[in-house]
Design a protein around this motif. Structure first.
Motif, PDB file in Angstrom:
ATOM      1  N   PRO A  97       0.827  -1.218   0.000  1.00 16.46           N
ATOM      2  CA  PRO A  97       0.000   0.000   0.000  1.00 16.46           C
ATOM      3  C   PRO A  97       0.856   1.261   0.000  1.00 16.46           C
ATOM      4  CG  PRO A  97      -0.846  -1.598   1.584  1.00 16.46           C
ATOM      5  CD  PRO A  97       0.480  -2.127   1.110  1.00 16.46           C
ATOM      6  N   ASP A  98       0.400   2.257  -0.728  1.00 12.17           N
ATOM      7  CA  ASP A  98       1.158   3.506  -0.807  1.00 12.17           C
ATOM      8  C   ASP A  98       1.403   4.119   0.568  1.00 12.17           C
ATOM      9  OD1 ASP A  98       1.289   3.321  -3.559  1.00 12.17           O
ATOM     10  OD2 ASP A  98      -0.432   4.648  -3.904  1.00 12.17           O
ATOM     11  N   ASN A  99       0.399   4.013   1.451  1.00  5.97           N
ATOM     12  CA  ASN A  99       0.586   4.614   2.776  1.00  5.97           C
ATOM     13  C   ASN A  99       1.599   3.820   3.611  1.00  5.97           C
ATOM     14  OD1 ASN A  99      -1.173   2.460   3.315  1.00  5.97           O
ATOM     15  ND2 ASN A  99      -2.941   3.811   3.492  1.00  5.97           N
ATOM     16  N   PHE A 100       1.709   2.503   3.398  1.00  2.00           N
ATOM     17  CA  PHE A 100       2.768   1.733   4.052  1.00  2.00           C
ATOM     18  C   PHE A 100       4.129   2.290   3.631  1.00  2.00           C
ATOM     19  CE2 PHE A 100       1.176  -2.716   5.417  1.00  2.00           C
ATOM     20  CZ  PHE A 100      -0.008  -2.196   5.893  1.00  2.00           C
ATOM     21  N   PHE A 101       4.292   2.442   2.310  1.00  2.15           N
ATOM     22  CA  PHE A 101       5.551   2.921   1.750  1.00  2.15           C
ATOM     23  C   PHE A 101       5.912   4.288   2.333  1.00  2.15           C
ATOM     24  CE2 PHE A 101       8.075   5.248  -1.340  1.00  2.15           C
ATOM     25  CZ  PHE A 101       8.999   4.310  -1.790  1.00  2.15           C
ATOM     26  N   SER A 102       4.959   5.201   2.337  1.00  2.00           N
ATOM     27  CA  SER A 102       5.248   6.569   2.772  1.00  2.00           C
ATOM     28  C   SER A 102       5.559   6.638   4.260  1.00  2.00           C
ATOM     29  CB  SER A 102       4.087   7.503   2.420  1.00  2.00           C
ATOM     30  OG  SER A 102       2.896   7.108   3.067  1.00  2.00           O
ATOM     31  N   ILE A 103       4.864   5.849   5.081  1.00  7.65           N
ATOM     32  CA  ILE A 103       5.125   5.844   6.526  1.00  7.65           C
ATOM     33  C   ILE A 103       6.509   5.260   6.806  1.00  7.65           C
ATOM     34  CG2 ILE A 103       4.397   4.895   8.747  1.00  7.65           C
ATOM     35  CD1 ILE A 103       1.506   4.946   7.620  1.00  7.65           C
ATOM     36  N   ALA A 104       6.882   4.197   6.083  1.00  4.62           N
ATOM     37  CA  ALA A 104       8.201   3.592   6.270  1.00  4.62           C
ATOM     38  C   ALA A 104       9.308   4.554   5.839  1.00  4.62           C
ATOM     39  CB  ALA A 104       8.297   2.290   5.484  1.00  4.62           C
ATOM     40  N   VAL A 105       9.104   5.243   4.718  1.00 14.38           N
ATOM     41  CA  VAL A 105      10.090   6.218   4.250  1.00 14.38           C
ATOM     42  C   VAL A 105      10.243   7.354   5.257  1.00 14.38           C
ATOM     43  CG1 VAL A 105      10.502   7.998   2.497  1.00 14.38           C
ATOM     44  CG2 VAL A 105       9.835   5.689   1.800  1.00 14.38           C
ATOM     45  N   GLN A 106       9.129   7.802   5.816  1.00 14.34           N
ATOM     46  CA  GLN A 106       9.173   8.874   6.817  1.00 14.34           C
ATOM     47  C   GLN A 106       9.968   8.436   8.051  1.00 14.34           C
ATOM     48  OE1 GLN A 106       5.304  10.207   8.103  1.00 14.34           O
ATOM     49  NE2 GLN A 106       6.143  11.574   9.670  1.00 14.34           N
ATOM     50  N   ALA A 107       9.742   7.194   8.492  1.00 17.98           N
ATOM     51  CA  ALA A 107      10.482   6.688   9.654  1.00 17.98           C
ATOM     52  C   ALA A 107      11.975   6.625   9.360  1.00 17.98           C
ATOM     53  CB  ALA A 107       9.952   5.319  10.052  1.00 17.98           C
ATOM     54  N   ALA A 108      12.327   6.141   8.174  1.00 18.58           N
ATOM     55  CA  ALA A 108      13.738   6.057   7.794  1.00 18.58           C
ATOM     56  C   ALA A 108      14.381   7.441   7.773  1.00 18.58           C
ATOM     57  CB  ALA A 108      13.874   5.371   6.438  1.00 18.58           C
ATOM     58  N   GLU A 109      13.658   8.415   7.234  1.00 19.80           N
ATOM     59  CA  GLU A 109      14.180   9.789   7.199  1.00 19.80           C
ATOM     60  C   GLU A 109      14.401  10.326   8.611  1.00 19.80           C
ATOM     61  OE1 GLU A 109      11.361  11.940   4.889  1.00 19.80           O
ATOM     62  OE2 GLU A 109      12.215  11.313   2.965  1.00 19.80           O
ATOM     63  N   GLU A 110      13.442  10.062   9.497  1.00 19.10           N
ATOM     64  CA  GLU A 110      13.584  10.510  10.889  1.00 19.10           C
ATOM     65  C   GLU A 110      14.827   9.906  11.535  1.00 19.10           C
ATOM     66  OE1 GLU A 110      11.828  12.507  12.925  1.00 19.10           O
ATOM     67  OE2 GLU A 110      10.368  13.158  11.416  1.00 19.10           O
ATOM     68  N   ALA A 111      15.179   8.691  11.097  1.00 17.12           N
ATOM     69  CA  ALA A 111      16.322   7.985  11.679  1.00 17.12           C
ATOM     70  C   ALA A 111      17.641   8.314  10.981  1.00 17.12           C
ATOM     71  CB  ALA A 111      16.072   6.478  11.621  1.00 17.12           C
ATOM     72  N   GLY A 112      17.584   9.158   9.951  1.00 14.11           N
ATOM     73  CA  GLY A 112      18.806   9.563   9.278  1.00 14.11           C
ATOM     74  C   GLY A 112      19.139   8.794   8.025  1.00 14.11           C
ATOM     75  N   PHE A 113      18.135   8.131   7.438  1.00 13.68           N
ATOM     76  CA  PHE A 113      18.329   7.380   6.189  1.00 13.68           C
ATOM     77  C   PHE A 113      17.352   7.928   5.148  1.00 13.68           C
ATOM     78  CE2 PHE A 113      19.577   4.552   9.653  1.00 13.68           C
ATOM     79  CZ  PHE A 113      20.838   4.145   9.247  1.00 13.68           C
ATOM     80  N   PRO A 114      17.711   9.007   4.462  1.00 14.08           N
ATOM     81  CA  PRO A 114      16.755   9.725   3.606  1.00 14.08           C
ATOM     82  C   PRO A 114      16.456   9.077   2.263  1.00 14.08           C
ATOM     83  CG  PRO A 114      18.905  10.772   3.520  1.00 14.08           C
ATOM     84  CD  PRO A 114      19.014   9.697   4.564  1.00 14.08           C
ATOM     85  N   ASP A 115      17.225   8.075   1.835  1.00 19.58           N
ATOM     86  CA  ASP A 115      17.044   7.520   0.491  1.00 19.58           C
ATOM     87  C   ASP A 115      16.399   6.140   0.490  1.00 19.58           C
ATOM     88  OD1 ASP A 115      18.283   9.780  -0.692  1.00 19.58           O
ATOM     89  OD2 ASP A 115      20.252   8.944  -0.152  1.00 19.58           O
ATOM     90  N   PHE A 116      15.701   5.796   1.561  1.00 20.71           N
ATOM     91  CA  PHE A 116      15.095   4.466   1.690  1.00 20.71           C
ATOM     92  C   PHE A 116      13.912   4.306   0.740  1.00 20.71           C
ATOM     93  CE2 PHE A 116      12.405   1.501   4.428  1.00 20.71           C
ATOM     94  CZ  PHE A 116      13.154   0.376   4.109  1.00 20.71           C
ATOM     95  N   LYS A 117      13.919   3.216  -0.030  1.00 21.62           N
ATOM     96  CA  LYS A 117      12.820   2.910  -0.953  1.00 21.62           C
ATOM     97  C   LYS A 117      12.452   1.433  -0.782  1.00 21.62           C
ATOM     98  CE  LYS A 117      14.057   6.416  -4.403  1.00 21.62           C
ATOM     99  NZ  LYS A 117      15.107   7.047  -3.565  1.00 21.62           N
ATOM    100  N   PRO A 118      11.648   1.124   0.208  1.00 20.70           N
ATOM    101  CA  PRO A 118      11.334  -0.285   0.485  1.00 20.70           C
ATOM    102  C   PRO A 118      10.551  -0.942  -0.645  1.00 20.70           C
ATOM    103  CG  PRO A 118       9.885   1.164   1.733  1.00 20.70           C
ATOM    104  CD  PRO A 118      10.936   2.044   1.111  1.00 20.70           C
ATOM    105  N   ASP A 119      10.933  -2.171  -0.960  1.00 21.21           N
ATOM    106  CA  ASP A 119      10.205  -2.949  -1.968  1.00 21.21           C
ATOM    107  C   ASP A 119       9.615  -4.224  -1.385  1.00 21.21           C
ATOM    108  OD1 ASP A 119      12.474  -4.557  -1.697  1.00 21.21           O
ATOM    109  OD2 ASP A 119      13.387  -3.824  -3.550  1.00 21.21           O
ATOM    110  N   SER A 120       9.802  -4.426  -0.070  1.00 22.01           N
ATOM    111  CA  SER A 120       9.267  -5.613   0.594  1.00 22.01           C
ATOM    112  C   SER A 120       8.884  -5.271   2.025  1.00 22.01           C
ATOM    113  CB  SER A 120      10.313  -6.735   0.598  1.00 22.01           C
ATOM    114  OG  SER A 120       9.806  -7.903   1.221  1.00 22.01           O
ATOM    115  N   CYS A 121       7.771  -5.827   2.474  1.00 21.82           N
ATOM    116  CA  CYS A 121       7.340  -5.676   3.863  1.00 21.82           C
ATOM    117  C   CYS A 121       6.979  -7.053   4.407  1.00 21.82           C
ATOM    118  CB  CYS A 121       6.148  -4.738   3.972  1.00 21.82           C
ATOM    119  SG  CYS A 121       5.488  -4.587   5.661  1.00 21.82           S
ATOM    120  N   LEU A 122       7.724  -7.523   5.388  1.00 19.42           N
ATOM    121  CA  LEU A 122       7.406  -8.766   6.077  1.00 19.42           C
ATOM    122  C   LEU A 122       6.478  -8.431   7.232  1.00 19.42           C
ATOM    123  CD1 LEU A 122      10.090  -9.269   4.542  1.00 19.42           C
ATOM    124  CD2 LEU A 122      10.709 -10.851   6.361  1.00 19.42           C
ATOM    125  N   ILE A 123       5.365  -9.121   7.323  1.00 21.67           N
ATOM    126  CA  ILE A 123       4.381  -8.880   8.370  1.00 21.67           C
ATOM    127  C   ILE A 123       4.359 -10.106   9.271  1.00 21.67           C
ATOM    128  CG2 ILE A 123       2.002  -8.231   8.882  1.00 21.67           C
ATOM    129  CD1 ILE A 123       1.797  -7.283   5.946  1.00 21.67           C
TER     130      ILE A 123
END
Length: 217
Positions: A97-123
């Motif tokens: 889901p697009d909102n999964f992607f955007s929330i994960a990217v936001q978390a990575a940016e907050e942690a100092g990893f601004p170029d994160f582009k996740p292509d997999s989510c393990l649940i």
């Protein structure tokens, strides 16, 4: 799972707890996104239910899992790997889901990893007594990208060690809404989850759900 009585509002203020260079915990980060995340999980598990995979040596994992994204992580007698399809039904994993992607990217940016582009989510679904042994996340082709791990539901004790399995292990309490991010010099540190203790959460009952975002390809 009925989330209709909850709107994601919370008085908890986010804050950051450092673990080591390259690793930290974003406390309460995803509380405001909990309904979005849980609704997404519910849609995914309708067609791709949780299941307990077998390790290469034939042991059944205590943690149940499903996936979404371009690839999903699987384990069987052939080993650990990423696959473009669900081995249980032969169908491609559901779109992340697009909102999964955007929330994960936001978390990575907050942690100092601004170029994160996740292509997999393990649940992952943890029940009382479930555990995850110390391991490294090293099946991803891009080890320069961080791991972004969301906790929902009942608490867990996160184990974070060193570069060797025998290194000392730090223990961190993870509550609903906490996000752990590790990358850079911490990317291949051993980590795991201690056996889940009995508890209850108003949204998820007696289970813990963990979403782990990776840049696998």
């Amino acid at each position: 799972m009925n989330y209709s009585l909850f709107d994601g509002a919370s008085d908890l203020q986010p804050w950051t707890e450092d673990i080591c260079e390259g690793a930290l915990i974003l406390r309460h980060f995803s509380v405001l996104h909990e309904i979005t995340l849980l609704d997404g999980i519910r849609q995914i598990m309708i067609k791709h239910p949780f299941r307990q995979l077998l390790t290469p040596n034939g042991h059944r994992m205590s943690v149940a899992m499903t996936c979404c994204g371009e690839v999903g992580w699987v384990s069987d007698s052939k080993g650990y790997r990423y696959s473009t399809y669900d081995p249980d039904n032969g169908k491609p994993w559901p779109y992340m889901p697009d909102n999964f992607f955007s929330i994960a990217v936001q978390a990575a940016e907050e942690a100092g990893f601004p170029d994160f582009k996740p292509d997999s989510c393990l649940i992952n679904q943890y029940q009382v007594g479930s555990r995850l042994s110390l391991h490294q996340d090293k099946d991803e082709k891009n080890l320069g990208a961080p791991i972004v791990s969301f906790s929902l539901g009942i608490p867990a004790t996160f184990l974070f060690g060193g570069m060797q399995r025998t290194d000392p292990v730090q223990r961190y309490h993870l509550a609903h809404g906490d996000v752990v991010v590790w990358g850079g010099p911490a990317r291949l540190r051993y980590h795991g989850v201690a056996p889940i203790k009995e508890a209850a959460h108003p949204l998820l009952g007696t289970q813990r759900i963990n979403l782990t975002f990776r840049q696998a390809k």
